[in-house]
Motif scaffolding. Structure first.
Motif, PDB file in Angstrom:
ATOM      1  N   ARG A 116       0.822  -1.203   0.000  1.00 42.49           N
ATOM      2  CA  ARG A 116       0.000   0.000   0.000  1.00 42.49           C
ATOM      3  C   ARG A 116       0.864   1.265   0.000  1.00 42.49           C
ATOM      4  NH1 ARG A 116      -3.757   0.678   4.961  1.00 42.49           N
ATOM      5  NH2 ARG A 116      -2.087   2.117   5.499  1.00 42.49           N
ATOM      6  N   ASP A 117       1.902   1.248   0.817  1.00 41.95           N
ATOM      7  CA  ASP A 117       2.753   2.444   0.934  1.00 41.95           C
ATOM      8  C   ASP A 117       3.548   2.683  -0.353  1.00 41.95           C
ATOM      9  OD1 ASP A 117       1.717   2.627   3.440  1.00 41.95           O
ATOM     10  OD2 ASP A 117       3.517   1.913   4.485  1.00 41.95           O
ATOM     11  N   PHE A 118       4.066   1.609  -0.948  1.00 38.71           N
ATOM     12  CA  PHE A 118       4.838   1.750  -2.189  1.00 38.71           C
ATOM     13  C   PHE A 118       3.936   2.289  -3.300  1.00 38.71           C
ATOM     14  CE2 PHE A 118       6.708   0.454  -6.186  1.00 38.71           C
ATOM     15  CZ  PHE A 118       8.076   0.648  -5.989  1.00 38.71           C
ATOM     16  N   TYR A 119       2.734   1.725  -3.371  1.00 47.40           N
ATOM     17  CA  TYR A 119       1.774   2.129  -4.408  1.00 47.40           C
ATOM     18  C   TYR A 119       1.382   3.595  -4.229  1.00 47.40           C
ATOM     19  CZ  TYR A 119      -2.497   1.929  -7.266  1.00 47.40           C
ATOM     20  OH  TYR A 119      -3.462   2.144  -8.207  1.00 47.40           O
ATOM     21  N   HIS A 120       1.205   3.985  -2.989  1.00 49.73           N
ATOM     22  CA  HIS A 120       0.826   5.360  -2.668  1.00 49.73           C
ATOM     23  C   HIS A 120       1.909   6.349  -3.112  1.00 49.73           C
ATOM     24  CE1 HIS A 120       1.136   8.814   0.114  1.00 49.73           C
ATOM     25  NE2 HIS A 120      -0.169   8.876  -0.051  1.00 49.73           N
ATOM     26  N   ASP A 121       3.186   5.929  -2.984  1.00 50.26           N
ATOM     27  CA  ASP A 121       4.302   6.832  -3.288  1.00 50.26           C
ATOM     28  C   ASP A 121       4.641   6.906  -4.774  1.00 50.26           C
ATOM     29  OD1 ASP A 121       4.452   7.388  -0.623  1.00 50.26           O
ATOM     30  OD2 ASP A 121       6.085   5.976  -0.207  1.00 50.26           O
ATOM     31  N   LEU A 122       4.024   6.048  -5.580  1.00 54.10           N
ATOM     32  CA  LEU A 122       4.296   6.084  -7.023  1.00 54.10           C
ATOM     33  C   LEU A 122       3.702   7.348  -7.641  1.00 54.10           C
ATOM     34  CD1 LEU A 122       3.464   2.388  -8.037  1.00 54.10           C
ATOM     35  CD2 LEU A 122       5.711   3.462  -8.245  1.00 54.10           C
ATOM     36  N   ASP A 123       4.375   7.863  -8.644  1.00 48.54           N
ATOM     37  CA  ASP A 123       3.824   8.984  -9.396  1.00 48.54           C
ATOM     38  C   ASP A 123       2.562   8.520 -10.135  1.00 48.54           C
ATOM     39  OD1 ASP A 123       3.898  10.558 -12.253  1.00 48.54           O
ATOM     40  OD2 ASP A 123       4.564  11.798 -10.570  1.00 48.54           O
ATOM     41  N   PHE A 339     -12.537   8.843 -11.283  1.00 50.97           N
ATOM     42  CA  PHE A 339     -11.471   9.130 -10.319  1.00 50.97           C
ATOM     43  C   PHE A 339     -10.797   7.836  -9.854  1.00 50.97           C
ATOM     44  CE2 PHE A 339     -10.055   9.875  -5.883  1.00 50.97           C
ATOM     45  CZ  PHE A 339      -9.098  10.845  -6.131  1.00 50.97           C
ATOM     46  N   LYS A 340     -11.599   6.797  -9.607  1.00 50.24           N
ATOM     47  CA  LYS A 340     -11.050   5.514  -9.132  1.00 50.24           C
ATOM     48  C   LYS A 340     -10.073   4.922 -10.136  1.00 50.24           C
ATOM     49  CE  LYS A 340     -14.129   2.611  -7.167  1.00 50.24           C
ATOM     50  NZ  LYS A 340     -15.462   2.016  -6.952  1.00 50.24           N
ATOM     51  N   VAL A 341     -10.366   5.095 -11.430  1.00 53.84           N
ATOM     52  CA  VAL A 341      -9.507   4.520 -12.479  1.00 53.84           C
ATOM     53  C   VAL A 341      -8.307   5.428 -12.762  1.00 53.84           C
ATOM     54  CG1 VAL A 341      -9.419   3.834 -14.915  1.00 53.84           C
ATOM     55  CG2 VAL A 341     -11.399   3.224 -13.525  1.00 53.84           C
ATOM     56  N   LYS A 342      -8.537   6.750 -12.781  1.00 49.96           N
ATOM     57  CA  LYS A 342      -7.465   7.691 -13.152  1.00 49.96           C
ATOM     58  C   LYS A 342      -6.520   8.007 -11.994  1.00 49.96           C
ATOM     59  CE  LYS A 342      -8.793   8.575 -17.434  1.00 49.96           C
ATOM     60  NZ  LYS A 342      -8.032   8.049 -18.566  1.00 49.96           N
ATOM     61  N   ARG A 343      -7.042   7.978 -10.773  1.00 52.79           N
ATOM     62  CA  ARG A 343      -6.207   8.271  -9.593  1.00 52.79           C
ATOM     63  C   ARG A 343      -6.394   7.166  -8.552  1.00 52.79           C
ATOM     64  NH1 ARG A 343      -4.791  11.440 -12.793  1.00 52.79           N
ATOM     65  NH2 ARG A 343      -4.550  13.716 -12.685  1.00 52.79           N
ATOM     66  N   VAL A 348      -7.387   4.998  -2.826  1.00 55.36           N
ATOM     67  CA  VAL A 348      -6.964   4.153  -1.692  1.00 55.36           C
ATOM     68  C   VAL A 348      -6.728   5.037  -0.462  1.00 55.36           C
ATOM     69  CG1 VAL A 348      -5.092   2.670  -0.826  1.00 55.36           C
ATOM     70  CG2 VAL A 348      -6.010   2.297  -3.119  1.00 55.36           C
ATOM     71  N   ASP A 349      -6.070   6.183  -0.653  1.00 60.96           N
ATOM     72  CA  ASP A 349      -5.831   7.129   0.449  1.00 60.96           C
ATOM     73  C   ASP A 349      -7.136   7.578   1.091  1.00 60.96           C
ATOM     74  OD1 ASP A 349      -3.175   7.118   0.247  1.00 60.96           O
ATOM     75  OD2 ASP A 349      -2.922   9.143  -0.538  1.00 60.96           O
ATOM     76  N   LEU A 350      -8.099   7.901   0.248  1.00 61.13           N
ATOM     77  CA  LEU A 350      -9.389   8.387   0.749  1.00 61.13           C
ATOM     78  C   LEU A 350     -10.075   7.316   1.605  1.00 61.13           C
ATOM     79  CD1 LEU A 350     -11.778  10.314   0.915  1.00 61.13           C
ATOM     80  CD2 LEU A 350     -12.450   9.634  -1.395  1.00 61.13           C
ATOM     81  N   MET A 351     -10.014   6.056   1.138  1.00 66.24           N
ATOM     82  CA  MET A 351     -10.662   4.966   1.881  1.00 66.24           C
ATOM     83  C   MET A 351      -9.920   4.653   3.185  1.00 66.24           C
ATOM     84  SD  MET A 351     -13.345   4.636   0.252  1.00 66.24           S
ATOM     85  CE  MET A 351     -14.124   3.331   1.192  1.00 66.24           C
ATOM     86  N   ILE A 352      -8.595   4.890   3.206  1.00 66.03           N
ATOM     87  CA  ILE A 352      -7.828   4.708   4.452  1.00 66.03           C
ATOM     88  C   ILE A 352      -8.266   5.776   5.465  1.00 66.03           C
ATOM     89  CG2 ILE A 352      -5.532   4.905   5.511  1.00 66.03           C
ATOM     90  CD1 ILE A 352      -4.418   3.764   2.818  1.00 66.03           C
ATOM     91  N   ASN A 370     -14.256  14.158  10.880  1.00 69.02           N
ATOM     92  CA  ASN A 370     -13.643  14.802   9.711  1.00 69.02           C
ATOM     93  C   ASN A 370     -12.877  13.792   8.876  1.00 69.02           C
ATOM     94  OD1 ASN A 370     -14.541  17.400  10.403  1.00 69.02           O
ATOM     95  ND2 ASN A 370     -12.857  17.613  11.882  1.00 69.02           N
ATOM     96  N   ILE A 371     -13.127  13.834   7.570  1.00 66.28           N
ATOM     97  CA  ILE A 371     -12.446  12.897   6.662  1.00 66.28           C
ATOM     98  C   ILE A 371     -11.620  13.701   5.664  1.00 66.28           C
ATOM     99  CG2 ILE A 371     -12.783  11.120   4.883  1.00 66.28           C
ATOM    100  CD1 ILE A 371     -15.533  10.618   6.461  1.00 66.28           C
ATOM    101  N   ASN A 372     -10.326  13.432   5.660  1.00 67.41           N
ATOM    102  CA  ASN A 372      -9.407  14.123   4.754  1.00 67.41           C
ATOM    103  C   ASN A 372      -9.697  13.779   3.307  1.00 67.41           C
ATOM    104  OD1 ASN A 372      -7.369  15.902   5.563  1.00 67.41           O
ATOM    105  ND2 ASN A 372      -6.372  14.262   6.744  1.00 67.41           N
TER     106      ASN A 372
END
Length: 641
Positions: A116-123, A339-343, A348-352, A370-372
């Protein structure tokens, strides 16, 4: 149907034909029409198979997974896996998220927080080529025609083989566990010394259980030649095994003392579980809610199932789906899908972010949650719609969700609670129906287990439904209950002595046609004899009690002496009885294969005696050539139907 199949069907039906001169002479070779059960004299003496040095259980969950183990010399000492690196604020990280990442060329990259973290950090331009999967276990429950070729969709929309993904995940756990065992023992630990246990929901059908076994073979967890090295554990059964051993200080009685999240180290239950006590285990996971009803038999503490496992897809994922529906209502389904397909990484960040707020929901909460919203959500929405997120919130009819100046969605407690309502309503309706069954009476305890059991909203709903009829107990380490129970099950698989069959199983046979009893359209005349076709010969009925070690015996005769394989179609139904395999609700669900090659004999009629075992977590078949006494290779396949 091929000629070979037709021949096979004929032999089955011929072998099962009812009136026969041999029958009256006591010939055991003719299959009786009613199920013939043979029960071992002492089911406590079920052979345990080869011995292992250690039992490793893998709790493969919808939202989170982990493993635990115990050495057979120290069965009371259960070790849970090392703490994972990573984790989310406010979320215990004893288990790791069930997330997997494959490289653009579909090679395994990482699992859990690391994935999850690696995927999040990808461009974003790069991440769309990587294959990220989460919450994929539910596919095995929801796919009607599950097969080895079933596909899953990664976050970027690309398809991957489900079997590959499950095998990658199991291979990851195998590597982690063996590494930890090697470190513990100070030398390289041999996989042959491990008995592996994989947990699955009790409401899963046989194809899904077999699929997990196939994935384990593909992952080299165990070899196909050593199937007994892997056992499938049913999640609420594992929880039940663990709960029956709980000491008083290890659990909380919701009725006597409810604390924050139902936890307090000083609480105890009072009197524990005693001989004959009946209790319900409600396993509330991410994907499914699974219920079992057990009775304890002391002194050994053996368990008897009183009602077949039940439940449904009512896990905490349902709350995530409600949140997604809310977002669609505010921002539009077209935008959310895009949005789910393009970003995908931002989604994943939003659901976390939602997950941690979801855990803060409680009946008596008064301050908003509050949800970021990720920056890329706000940015992409502006490009997509031409106006701001704030504008969308003002324009929507959703008045209980506001925009905060810190760039967050602000939800009122009522708004959050309403996301829980459909899922909790399903669970309460199911529990209400279960408690109305005559078999489910005098229930002393109800154990709430699984990650979702920590929800104060769910706890309160169950309390309101039961109205003090049973004591609601929550183990302290509620998220690890199944994992620890699965280890105990691996140490002693014969602990559950009596189960209930979830379905009715049988085969199609020919019977002598009886005028007035059988429908005319089922009449088949063969060599001058009148037969009734498609008769459902029941092996075992839905909700029938079946003891561990109990066998259903049938005999079959090859059509020709040269025949190498007998193939028999197995049918099932949710109804307790069926007269014909053509009835609505009866479907072909499996294939019994008897490999009779190499067992040729000079006997005028070869009899292959087949024994099927329904009292375990998986259905097993064994066969014997009666004239030669040689074992015949028998297998039941539920995946290729």
């Amino acid at each position: 149907m091929t000629d070979k199949d037709t021949a096979t069907e004929n032999i089955i039906t011929d072998a099962m034909a009812n009136p026969s001169p041999a029958k009256s002479m006591g010939d055991p070779g003719i299959t009786p029409l009613s199920p013939s059960h043979t029960q071992q004299n002492d089911t406590d003496q079920v052979p345990s198979g080869p011995s292992f040095d250690v039992v490793v259980a893998i709790d493969f969950g919808t939202t989170s997974s982990g493993y635990a183990y115990a050495f057979t010399k120290e069965p009371e000492c259960i070790h849970t896996m090392r703490r994972w690196e990573g984790g989310d604020p406010g979320v215990s990280n004893q288990k790791t998220p069930t997330t997997i990442l494959l490289t653009p060329d579909r090679k395994f990259h990482s699992f859990g927080y690391a994935a999850r973290d690696f995927y999040h950090d990808l461009d974003p331009s790069e991440s769309k080529h990587w294959l990220y999967l989460e919450k994929f276990k539910m596919k095995l429950h929801t796919t009607a025609n599950l097969s080895i070729d079933t596909d899953l969709h990664a976050a970027n929309g690309k398809r991957v083989k489900a079997l590959d993904i499950f095998a990658y995940a199991l291979a990851f756990f195998k590597e982690q566990a063996l590494k930890e065992l090697s470190d513990q023992t100070g030398g390289e630990f041999d996989n042959n010394d491990v008995r592996w246990v994989i947990t699955v929901p009790a409401i899963w059908k046989m194809p899904a259980k077999q699929f997990m076994r196939e994935a384990a073979y593909k992952a080299a967890l165990v070899a196909r030649e050593n199937p007994e090295q892997l056992i499938i554990s049913l999640e609420p059964e594992a929880a039940s095994i663990y709960c029956r051993k709980l000491r008083l200080h290890q659990m909380v009685d919701l009725g006597t003392h409810t604390t924050q999240n139902g936890f307090s180290p000083t609480d105890n239950v009072g009197s524990g579980i005693t001989q004959g006590d009946r209790y319900v285990v409600v396993d509330c996971g991410g994907g499914t809610v699974d219920l079992t009803v057990h009775q304890i038999r002391l002194p050994e503490g053996h368990l008897k199932e009183l009602y077949k496992a039940s439940g449904g897809p009512y896990g905490s994922l349902g709350i995530d789906y409600e949140f997604e529906k809310l977002l669609c209502k505010i921002f539009g389904q077209d935008f959310i899908d895009q949005f789910k397909v393009k970003r995908p990484a931002a989604w994943v960040d939003l659901m976390i972010a939602f997950e941690s707020r979801k855990r803060a929901a409680a009946p008596d909460r008064t301050n908003p949650l509050n949800i970021n919203l990720p920056f890329s959500f706000i940015d992409y929405y502006k490009k997509f719609r031409g106006h701001s997120v704030e504008h969308a919130l003002r324009k929507s009819n959703v008045d209980f969700v506001k925009w905060s100046s810190q760039g967050m969605l602000r939800m009122s407690p009522d708004a959050m609670n309403s996301l829980f309502k459909p899922t909790i309503d399903h669970i309460i309706q199911h529990l209400t129906e279960l408690f109305e069954k005559p078999e489910v009476s005098n229930i002393k305890f109800l154990f709430l287990v699984g990650g979702f059991a920590e929800s104060p909203l769910l706890q309160q709903a169950v309390q309101n439904m039961l109205q003090g009829r049973s004591r609601i107990i929550i183990p302290h380490d509620v998220g690890l209950t199944i994992l620890k129970g699965a280890v105990l099950f691996g140490l002693d698989p014969s602990i559950i002595k009596v189960r209930r069959s979830p379905l009715t199983y049988g085969v199609g046979v020919l019977n002598r046609f009886v005028e007035g009893k059988h429908p005319p359209e089922k009449l088949l005349v063969k060599d001058g004899t009148r037969w009734c076709t498609d008769v459902f010969d029941t092996f075992i009925a839905a909700d029938q009690s079946v003891a561990l070690g109990e066998m259903v015996k049938r005999s079959y005769t090859p059509a020709k002496p040269s025949q190498q394989v007998i193939v028999i179609h197995v049918y099932c139904s949710e109804k307790e009885s069926a007269a014909f395999i053509s009835e609505p609700g009866v479907r072909k669900c499996g294939t019994l294969r008897l490999d009779v090659s190499g067992t040729e004999s000079t006997a005028p009629r070869r009899e292959i005696q087949t024994l099927m075992q329904f009292g375990d977590t998986e259905i097993r078949a064994m066969a014997l050539d009666v004239s030669t006494g040689r074992t015949v290779k028998a297998s039941i396949d539920f995946l290729s139907c």
